[in-house]
Design a protein around this motif. Structure first.
Motif, short mmCIF file in Angstrom:
data_model
loop_
_atom_site.label_atom_id
_atom_site.label_comp_id
_atom_site.label_asym_id
_atom_site.label_seq_id
_atom_site.Cartn_x
_atom_site.Cartn_y
_atom_site.Cartn_z
N TRP A 22 63.43 42.01 -55.15
CA TRP A 22 63.39 40.83 -54.29
C TRP A 22 62.20 40.86 -53.32
CZ3 TRP A 22 63.49 41.91 -49.12
CH2 TRP A 22 64.01 43.14 -48.74
N ASN A 62 59.79 38.84 -54.85
CA ASN A 62 60.37 37.60 -55.40
C ASN A 62 60.56 37.67 -56.90
OD1 ASN A 62 60.46 36.18 -52.84
ND2 ASN A 62 58.24 35.93 -53.01
N LYS A 63 61.00 38.85 -57.38
CA LYS A 63 61.25 39.04 -58.80
C LYS A 63 62.69 39.51 -59.00
CE LYS A 63 56.44 40.26 -59.84
NZ LYS A 63 55.53 41.31 -60.38
N THR A 64 63.10 39.51 -60.26
CA THR A 64 64.42 40.02 -60.60
C THR A 64 64.28 41.26 -61.48
OG1 THR A 64 64.55 38.56 -62.53
CG2 THR A 64 65.52 37.76 -60.47
N ARG A 115 65.92 40.86 -43.46
CA ARG A 115 64.89 40.68 -44.49
C ARG A 115 63.75 39.87 -43.87
NH1 ARG A 115 67.29 39.62 -50.60
NH2 ARG A 115 68.45 41.61 -50.77
N SER A 143 59.27 38.99 -43.65
CA SER A 143 57.98 38.95 -44.33
C SER A 143 57.03 39.95 -43.69
CB SER A 143 57.38 37.54 -44.26
OG SER A 143 57.02 37.24 -42.92
#
Length: 331
Positions: free
Chosen positions: A37, A40-42, A196, A198
């Motif tokens: 995450w 921004n991936k799985t 979480r 940035s």
């Protein structure tokens, strides 16, 4: 070159991928990490070796992985194994160059299993001696550690981590404390309070105060490359703090090379490495942090880091270029 990677750590391979692709190479990555995450991936679905099975890796599993993916992966020129380096063994039968990168103790998950660790050492040494495996460590402690236990040289190439594409822009008047323990330090807010977040949010604070849990931490590379002023405890003060280098001296300290004193081992950590990480700030007590903040021009510190990072990133790229040239000769 076209390179393939299966990995459990999102940041180590993200850094390598970023550097190599900037040089015109292709790096394809399957990740079985629970932290996908962050980018921004799985998590990728992988047969044979995945998040549930990797700790049981053995020669039979390596053979099964090869049989399952030999056709799919045969087009690659080389392979990268970042975390854990034991994944290098998955690619042995492909007869292609393999780059192993130790970003923490290389023997995971076999730290407490002497039989498996010996098997790993035998395989790594065999592949190094044949020229198939090119071993790398991204910090000086793990370079020493790997060389001690394998009796082979490992090249040191620090991580760059400019994939964040973020930089120091202080708009908040407090510091962030990054540590396992939540100490009460004046002008500091624990990183957990951000949830979480940035990289831009993190780098908007005026400095980051660390109580590091390991000799090398990818987030520290990220912050250094972003020119964020960073505080670290002196070695003697650090040794008095809970959580300090807790992953360096794990398993009752039995795996630390016995030829090193504690201070020598600690001194090989990235943040005590003047060659690759100058311009850091050191505190000998929590009270001293406020005085350093008062007496220090943090923007000047950041600019000094920025100027050094130009040379640092160029040197890192040169090291990777030389390493890939070696790999191409093997391919």
């Amino acid at each position: 070159m076209k390179l393939f990677n299966l990995d459990l750590h999102v940041s180590v391979i993200a850094d390598i991928k970023n550097v190599l692709e900037s040089m015109g190479h292709q790096v394809d990555n399957w990740s079985i990490s629970g932290h996908c995450w962050v980018f921004n991936k799985t998590r990728d679905a992988v047969d044979i070796v995945n998040e549930n099975t990797w700790q049981n890796l053995d020669s039979n599993m390596c053979d099964a992985f090869y049989d399952r993916y030999k056709d799919e992966l045969s087009s690659y020129d080389a392979f990268i194994s970042a975390y854990p380096p034991v994944f290098s063994l998955l690619y042995k039968k492909f007869n292609k160059p393999i780059i192993a990168v130790a970003a923490t103790r290389y023997e995971a998950p076999f730290s407490g299993d002497n039989e498996k660790w010996n098997w790993l050492n035998q395989e790594l040494v065999s592949m190094i001696d044949s020229g198939q495996l090119i071993p790398v460590a991204n910090n000086k402690y793990d370079k020493f550690y790997c060389e001690y236990y394998t009796n082979r040289e490992w090249e040191h190439i620090p991580s760059s981590c400019d994939y964040t594409e973020s930089s120091y822009r202080p708009v908040k008047n407090n510091c962030i404390l990054s540590s396992k323990e939540n100490y009460n330090i004046d002008q500091c807010t624990h990183i957990k309070s951000l949830g979480r977040h940035s990289w831009d949010q993190l780098y908007s604070h005026k400095a980051i105060v660390h109580i590091p849990y390991n000799a090398s931490i990818m987030s520290i590379f990220e912050q250094y490359t972003a020119n964020v002023p960073l505080f670290f405890p002196t070695i003697e003060f650090g040794k008095s703090l809970n959580g300090y280098l807790s992953e360096l001296f794990f398993n009752l300290n039995t795996n630390t090379p016995p030829c090193l004193s504690d201070n020598q081992a600690i001194g090989l950590s990235d943040f005590y490495d003047e060659e690759w990480m100058p311009h850091l700030l050191f505190y000998n007590s929590f009270n001293e942090i406020s005085k350093i903040l008062l007496d220090t021009d943090l923007m000047e510190v950041s600019n000094n880091m920025k100027n050094f990072n130009i040379k640092r990133k160029s040197s890192i790229k040169e090291k990777w270029s030389s390493l890939l040239y070696r790999a191409a000769l093997v391919a």
